[in-house]
Design an enzyme around this catalytic site. Structure first.
Site, mmCIF file in Angstrom:
data_model
loop_
_atom_site.group_PDB
_atom_site.id
_atom_site.type_symbol
_atom_site.label_atom_id
_atom_site.label_comp_id
_atom_site.label_asym_id
_atom_site.label_seq_id
_atom_site.Cartn_x
_atom_site.Cartn_y
_atom_site.Cartn_z
ATOM 1 N N ARG A 184 -75.518 -55.119 17.960
ATOM 2 C CA ARG A 184 -74.638 -54.596 19.004
ATOM 3 C C ARG A 184 -74.664 -53.067 18.993
ATOM 4 N NH1 ARG A 184 -68.797 -57.112 19.269
ATOM 5 N NH2 ARG A 184 -68.871 -56.081 21.312
ATOM 6 N N CYS A 242 -64.836 -50.479 16.365
ATOM 7 C CA CYS A 242 -65.580 -51.734 16.411
ATOM 8 C C CYS A 242 -65.680 -52.148 17.873
ATOM 9 C CB CYS A 242 -64.907 -52.801 15.547
ATOM 10 S SG CYS A 242 -63.216 -53.199 16.059
#
Length: 287
Positions: A184, A242
């Site tokens: 990611r 995050c």
């Protein structure tokens, strides 16, 4: 500073005594939540530590009426968080112990948010529910008995944090860690947010590397070595984000255990990526 972690054995003994030797009356919070199963109540009802109150992360630990530009889990208002904490029976001077069933990846959000709101003694059950079960301790089914309302007073900004406008400068001048999985970070995949990639200047530091296979945090020495290799220096405040500010809290726990000050970006990638005027970087970190 109050203890950050507690073992299953320490918690079991403290519950039998009514408190820790270095703490107050115990309030247990069960924070079951996963991206693929955000409603953790069925799992909670199938078996939880006796007396633990269920915490709905999406509703109790996040605002549920904020615009999408604030991210997927913006912080709840202080009034809403205080009302929830009182519903859980929390008074000033209590010791709050939080856990989940996923290596504390979700319950760390409760740890950070309560600490950010000025509550001094919040501890994570190291190893999460698995550690309790592996030690042979009993669980109970259904809903725990509703406690008497608490009277805790909370106020935000007891810990450092980053607003959206602060992030780019922090990444340029200091160390900003991206706690998501490497794919990611690199922009190879993005399963939920509108754009793939990472904040320019951020360093990849997957949260999963903070714990062992048993779900317990690595030693403070190991964590310190890890973060120093990523660029942390003594006396440095390390930024962390995050996907939506949940597992970044787990990284904040690890940084605190390692002796660094963690500065969390609550909006995280879900907020940054919802602002098309902000730049996005992809690919691995430059060597």
């Amino acid at each position: 500073m109050a203890s950050i972690l507690t073992t299953a054995e320490e918690l079991h003994h403290a519950l039998s005594e009514g408190r820790y030797d270095d703490g107050g009356p115990i309030r247990l919070l069960d924070v079951r939540w996963r991206l693929d199963r955000p409603d953790g109540r069925p799992d909670y009802r199938s078996g939880h530590i006796p007396g633990a109150q269920y915490v709905a992360l999406d509703h109790d630990l996040a605002s549920h009426d904020a615009p999408v530009t604030e991210g997927r889990h913006p912080l709840p208002s202080i009034d809403d968080l205080q009302a929830a904490a009182r519903r859980w029976g929390i008074d000033d001077g209590d010791t709050v112990v939080v856990y989940d069933d996923a290596k504390n990846m979700a319950s760390a959000r409760a740890w950070w948010l309560l600490r950010y709101a000025g509550f001094a003694d919040v501890r994570l059950l190291d190893g999460a529910l698995r550690a309790w079960s592996d030690a042979g301790y009993e669980t109970e089914e259904g809903d725990a008995e509703t406690p008497a309302p608490g009277s805790v007073e909370l106020s935000y900004r007891a810990l450092p944090s980053l607003a959206l406008d602060d992030v780019a400068g922090f990444a340029e001048d200091g160390l900003l860690l991206d706690a998501r999985a490497g794919e990611r970070y690199r922009g190879e995949t993005e399963p939920i947010d509108p754009r793939a990639g990472h904040v320019p200047g951020a360093v990849s530091a997957p949260t999963t590397e903070n714990v062992g296979d048993d779900g317990r945090f690595r030693s403070p020495e190991d964590l310190r070595s890890r973060f120093r290799m990523l660029g942390a220096d003594d006396g440095m405040s390390v930024g962390v984000y995050c996907g939506s500010g949940v597992t970044a809290a787990h990284q904040a726990v690890a940084l605190t255990l390692a002796g660094f000050e963690a500065t969390l970006f609550p909006g995280s990638w879900s907020q940054w990526s919802n602002h098309p005027e902000l730049p996005v970087a992809t690919g691995p970190e430059p060597r």
